[in-house]
Design an enzyme around this catalytic site. Structure first.
Site, PDB file in Angstrom:
ATOM      1  N   SER A   1       0.853  -1.184   0.000  1.00 34.54           N
ATOM      2  CA  SER A   1       0.000   0.000   0.000  1.00 34.54           C
ATOM      3  C   SER A   1       0.888   1.232   0.000  1.00 34.54           C
ATOM      4  O   SER A   1       2.064   1.165   0.373  1.00 34.54           O
ATOM      5  CB  SER A   1      -0.887   0.002   1.251  1.00 34.54           C
ATOM      6  OG  SER A   1      -1.605   1.222   1.362  1.00 34.54           O
TER       7      SER A   1
ATOM      8  N   TYR B   1      -3.187  -0.382  10.315  1.00 30.48           N
ATOM      9  CA  TYR B   1      -3.133  -0.916   8.950  1.00 30.48           C
ATOM     10  C   TYR B   1      -1.799  -0.557   8.307  1.00 30.48           C
ATOM     11  O   TYR B   1      -1.126  -1.402   7.705  1.00 30.48           O
ATOM     12  CB  TYR B   1      -4.290  -0.353   8.129  1.00 30.48           C
ATOM     13  CG  TYR B   1      -4.201  -0.646   6.649  1.00 30.48           C
ATOM     14  CD1 TYR B   1      -4.450  -1.925   6.155  1.00 30.48           C
ATOM     15  CD2 TYR B   1      -3.857   0.363   5.736  1.00 30.48           C
ATOM     16  CE1 TYR B   1      -4.358  -2.193   4.794  1.00 30.48           C
ATOM     17  CE2 TYR B   1      -3.764   0.097   4.386  1.00 30.48           C
ATOM     18  CZ  TYR B   1      -4.016  -1.179   3.917  1.00 30.48           C
ATOM     19  OH  TYR B   1      -3.917  -1.440   2.572  1.00 30.48           O
TER      20      TYR B   1
END
Length: 287
Positions: free
Chosen positions: A136, A149
């Protein structure tokens, strides 16, 4: 150059989002695709979707946190592994409950790494292979309310880069794909996970009913195309961030901690937190 002879692909987390589309597109390109889905309820649904697209998929129940499922995957002769399965836990680092923190790392880090260990050793014995980690942009930067996250994706970045060094002498390729804010529903779901927390709401630092994902989100097509190309060996760059329009911002943000003072902004709300109060869910990016 990337090894174009590799054909048998396992895509984890293929029941939705980027994984689903990458599995379909790889099958359309003629790859022998195994689509791993988390639960049995997704198996038949994905099979029907494949029929509608006119492609053949081997659809398997593969929960990366389940040891039995991981052992089962070792029988599939995987030549290309796309580690796409993942979840997003939203909330402040000082609010997210212990069980949610552990689950975040089990799904995004521990499970995929254990799956990869077995398959990577098979690739080493074969003398070739490709491992693609769907990381990500949050693995390179951080934002308020996505810190846990982001921490899991920072861990993925460390694992993938180290793995690339360790496996290069065995002719096993390793790459990462780093999606930014894309409108797949994933980011907005992260900002709803608090609804199922088993904690004392009165002790939370923030009222999450007032917050939303803080950025406008892009059309997912760029990631679908890049992920497919990297998995297929059509792109051989190690790091692949989308959208490319955020490359410079990402690099600049990586410099911020080097210049930050511990007293910077004390007593004021960080602009990114303010954006979470002002933004509406599922806001698309417009030029």
């Amino acid at each position: 150059m990337a090894n174009t002879a590799l054909r048998r692909v396992l895509v984890t987390g293929a029941g939705t989002g980027f994984g689903l589309e990458a599995a379909m597109r790889l099958a359309e390109k003629g790859f022998d695709v195994i689509a791993g889905v988390e639960i049995y309820a997704q198996v038949q649904t994905l099979k029907w979707q494949a029929v509608e697209r006119g492609v053949e998929l081997q659809v398997e129940k593969l929960d990366v946190t389940n040891d039995g499922d991981r052992r089962k995957a070792l029988k599939w002769g995987v030549e290309i592994l796309v580690n796409n399965a993942g979840v997003g836990e939203g909330g402040s680092t000082v609010d997210i409950p212990e069980s949610n923190i552990r689950h975040q790392f089990e799904v995004n880090v521990t499970g995929p790494l254990l799956l990869t260990q077995g398959i990577a050793k098979q690739m080493v014995k074969r003398g070739a292979g490709r491992i693609v980690w769907v990381s990500s942009r949050e693995g390179l930067n951080v934002n308020p309310f996505t810190g846990i996250y982001s921490a899991s994706k920072h861990a993925v970045e460390a694992i993938a880069e180290t793995m690339a060094y360790e496996l290069q002498e065995h002719n096993v390729e390793v790459a990462t794909v780093n999606p930014g804010p894309f409108l797949t529903g994933f980011n907005d779901r992260m900002f709803q996970t608090w609804e199922s927390w088993e904690d004392d709401p009165s002790q939370r630092l923030f009222d999450y009913s007032e917050l939303s994902f803080p950025r406008a989100q892009f059309d997912p097509e760029a990631v679908c195309a890049t992920l497919t190309a990297v998995a297929a060996g059509e792109v051989d760059s190690y790091r692949n961030l989308e959208p490319k329009s955020m490359l410079e911002e990402t690099r600049q943000l990586q410099e911020v901690p080097w210049n930050r003072k511990t007293t910077d902004g004390l007593g004021t709300r960080h602009p990114s937190i303010q954006h979470s109060y002002e933004m509406r869910p599922e806001t698309p990016f417009t030029q």
